[in-house]
Design a protein around this motif. Structure first.
Motif, PDB file in Angstrom:
ATOM      1  N   LEU A 118       0.829  -1.201   0.000  1.00  7.54           N
ATOM      2  CA  LEU A 118       0.000   0.000   0.000  1.00  7.54           C
ATOM      3  C   LEU A 118       0.868   1.257   0.000  1.00  7.54           C
ATOM      4  N   GLN A 119       1.950   1.225   0.764  1.00  2.90           N
ATOM      5  CA  GLN A 119       2.864   2.364   0.796  1.00  2.90           C
ATOM      6  C   GLN A 119       3.471   2.599  -0.590  1.00  2.90           C
ATOM      7  N   ALA A 120       3.821   1.533  -1.282  1.00  2.91           N
ATOM      8  CA  ALA A 120       4.371   1.658  -2.633  1.00  2.91           C
ATOM      9  C   ALA A 120       3.363   2.273  -3.594  1.00  2.91           C
ATOM     10  N   GLU A 121       2.082   2.113  -3.270  1.00  2.00           N
ATOM     11  CA  GLU A 121       1.021   2.684  -4.101  1.00  2.00           C
ATOM     12  C   GLU A 121       0.598   4.075  -3.636  1.00  2.00           C
ATOM     13  N   GLY A 122       1.289   4.573  -2.611  1.00  2.00           N
ATOM     14  CA  GLY A 122       1.015   5.929  -2.147  1.00  2.00           C
ATOM     15  C   GLY A 122      -0.178   6.057  -1.236  1.00  2.00           C
ATOM     16  N   THR A 123      -0.543   4.976  -0.561  1.00  2.00           N
ATOM     17  CA  THR A 123      -1.682   5.035   0.346  1.00  2.00           C
ATOM     18  C   THR A 123      -1.383   4.206   1.585  1.00  2.00           C
ATOM     19  N   THR A 124      -2.319   4.218   2.508  1.00  2.64           N
ATOM     20  CA  THR A 124      -2.214   3.412   3.727  1.00  2.64           C
ATOM     21  C   THR A 124      -3.529   2.689   3.954  1.00  2.64           C
ATOM     22  N   PHE A 125      -3.489   1.709   4.812  1.00  5.73           N
ATOM     23  CA  PHE A 125      -4.710   0.989   5.157  1.00  5.73           C
ATOM     24  C   PHE A 125      -5.728   1.946   5.761  1.00  5.73           C
ATOM     25  N   GLN A 126      -5.279   2.801   6.678  1.00  6.42           N
ATOM     26  CA  GLN A 126      -6.204   3.733   7.326  1.00  6.42           C
ATOM     27  C   GLN A 126      -6.814   4.697   6.320  1.00  6.42           C
ATOM     28  N   ALA A 127      -6.054   5.143   5.346  1.00  3.53           N
ATOM     29  CA  ALA A 127      -6.600   6.039   4.317  1.00  3.53           C
ATOM     30  C   ALA A 127      -7.701   5.343   3.526  1.00  3.53           C
ATOM     31  N   LEU A 128      -7.521   4.060   3.237  1.00  5.49           N
ATOM     32  CA  LEU A 128      -8.545   3.313   2.498  1.00  5.49           C
ATOM     33  C   LEU A 128      -9.781   3.081   3.357  1.00  5.49           C
ATOM     34  N   VAL A 129      -9.584   2.802   4.648  1.00  7.21           N
ATOM     35  CA  VAL A 129     -10.728   2.651   5.559  1.00  7.21           C
ATOM     36  C   VAL A 129     -11.517   3.959   5.597  1.00  7.21           C
ATOM     37  N   ASP A 130     -10.805   5.077   5.734  1.00  7.52           N
ATOM     38  CA  ASP A 130     -11.483   6.379   5.757  1.00  7.52           C
ATOM     39  C   ASP A 130     -12.222   6.637   4.451  1.00  7.52           C
ATOM     40  N   GLU A 131     -11.610   6.283   3.326  1.00 10.41           N
ATOM     41  CA  GLU A 131     -12.254   6.496   2.023  1.00 10.41           C
ATOM     42  C   GLU A 131     -13.548   5.688   1.908  1.00 10.41           C
ATOM     43  N   VAL A 132     -13.501   4.429   2.333  1.00  6.92           N
ATOM     44  CA  VAL A 132     -14.693   3.582   2.292  1.00  6.92           C
ATOM     45  C   VAL A 132     -15.776   4.150   3.204  1.00  6.92           C
ATOM     46  N   ARG A 133     -15.398   4.508   4.419  1.00  9.94           N
ATOM     47  CA  ARG A 133     -16.372   5.046   5.355  1.00  9.94           C
ATOM     48  C   ARG A 133     -16.986   6.340   4.830  1.00  9.94           C
ATOM     49  N   ARG A 134     -16.160   7.210   4.268  1.00 11.25           N
ATOM     50  CA  ARG A 134     -16.667   8.462   3.699  1.00 11.25           C
ATOM     51  C   ARG A 134     -17.660   8.181   2.573  1.00 11.25           C
ATOM     52  N   ASP A 135     -17.255   7.328   1.641  1.00  9.75           N
ATOM     53  CA  ASP A 135     -18.123   7.036   0.495  1.00  9.75           C
ATOM     54  C   ASP A 135     -19.444   6.406   0.930  1.00  9.75           C
ATOM     55  N   LEU A 136     -19.378   5.464   1.867  1.00 10.33           N
ATOM     56  CA  LEU A 136     -20.607   4.846   2.369  1.00 10.33           C
ATOM     57  C   LEU A 136     -21.481   5.860   3.096  1.00 10.33           C
ATOM     58  N   SER A 137     -20.845   6.711   3.905  1.00 10.68           N
ATOM     59  CA  SER A 137     -21.636   7.699   4.642  1.00 10.68           C
ATOM     60  C   SER A 137     -22.350   8.647   3.689  1.00 10.68           C
ATOM     61  N   ALA A 193     -23.600   6.071  11.740  1.00  6.07           N
ATOM     62  CA  ALA A 193     -22.381   5.963  12.554  1.00  6.07           C
ATOM     63  C   ALA A 193     -22.145   4.508  12.963  1.00  6.07           C
ATOM     64  N   PHE A 194     -23.185   3.831  13.424  1.00  2.33           N
ATOM     65  CA  PHE A 194     -23.071   2.423  13.820  1.00  2.33           C
ATOM     66  C   PHE A 194     -22.663   1.556  12.627  1.00  2.33           C
ATOM     67  N   LEU A 195     -23.329   1.744  11.496  1.00  5.92           N
ATOM     68  CA  LEU A 195     -23.040   0.938  10.313  1.00  5.92           C
ATOM     69  C   LEU A 195     -21.592   1.084   9.858  1.00  5.92           C
ATOM     70  N   LEU A 196     -21.011   2.235  10.121  1.00  2.00           N
ATOM     71  CA  LEU A 196     -19.636   2.496   9.694  1.00  2.00           C
ATOM     72  C   LEU A 196     -18.599   2.148  10.760  1.00  2.00           C
ATOM     73  N   GLY A 197     -19.063   1.553  11.867  1.00  2.00           N
ATOM     74  CA  GLY A 197     -18.133   1.092  12.889  1.00  2.00           C
ATOM     75  C   GLY A 197     -17.715   2.125  13.911  1.00  2.00           C
ATOM     76  N   PHE A 198     -18.419   3.240  13.971  1.00  2.00           N
ATOM     77  CA  PHE A 198     -18.124   4.254  14.980  1.00  2.00           C
ATOM     78  C   PHE A 198     -18.884   3.917  16.247  1.00  2.00           C
ATOM     79  N   THR A 199     -18.226   4.050  17.391  1.00  2.00           N
ATOM     80  CA  THR A 199     -18.882   3.744  18.660  1.00  2.00           C
ATOM     81  C   THR A 199     -19.654   4.946  19.195  1.00  2.00           C
ATOM     82  N   GLU A 200     -19.328   6.133  18.726  1.00  2.00           N
ATOM     83  CA  GLU A 200     -19.996   7.352  19.170  1.00  2.00           C
ATOM     84  C   GLU A 200     -20.393   8.190  17.962  1.00  2.00           C
ATOM     85  N   VAL A 201     -21.569   8.788  18.025  1.00  3.44           N
ATOM     86  CA  VAL A 201     -22.022   9.668  16.948  1.00  3.44           C
ATOM     87  C   VAL A 201     -21.083  10.867  16.825  1.00  3.44           C
ATOM     88  N   ALA A 202     -20.606  11.369  17.947  1.00  2.00           N
ATOM     89  CA  ALA A 202     -19.704  12.524  17.923  1.00  2.00           C
ATOM     90  C   ALA A 202     -18.411  12.208  17.166  1.00  2.00           C
TER      91      ALA A 202
END
Length: 110
Positions: free
Chosen positions: A44-63, A78-87
């Protein structure tokens, strides 16, 4: 490791499969892709990204999709995206889009 588009898509698919219910982990994703966590990180680093960046991208797109549909509350999203708190979801959404989920939904007509 496969080409970027394939690798990124495979990682995103694994992240989506983990949601809802649990926050996707690098370890579980690497295992599902039959590789080590370090090898996946390096690829992922060789491709210019990280696992966390991809998780954030998926969560953003789904939201954005959930908000556009207008059928779920912000709490449910928030629950569907794996967040424990709405905040926490609201802070992440603001980081991704510059506005709160409810304001974005109202502006976009969802």
């Amino acid at each position: 490791m496969p080409a970027r588009d394939d690798l990124v898509q495979r990682v995103k698919t694994q992240v989506i499969r983990a949601l809802p219910g649990e926050l996707p982990s690098l370890e579980a994703t690497a295992k599902a892709l039959a590789t080590s966590t370090r090898t996946l990180q390096r690829a992922l680093q060789a491709e210019g990204t990280t696992f966390q960046a991809l998780v954030d991208e998926v969560r953003r797109d789904l939201s954005l999709g959930y908000l556009r549909e207008g059928r779920r509350t912000v709490s449910e999203i928030a629950f569907l995206l794996g967040f424990t708190e709405v905040a926490t979801f609201t802070r992440a959404f603001r980081r991704w889009t510059g506005s709160a989920p409810s304001a974005w939904r109202q502006r976009e007509g969802g």
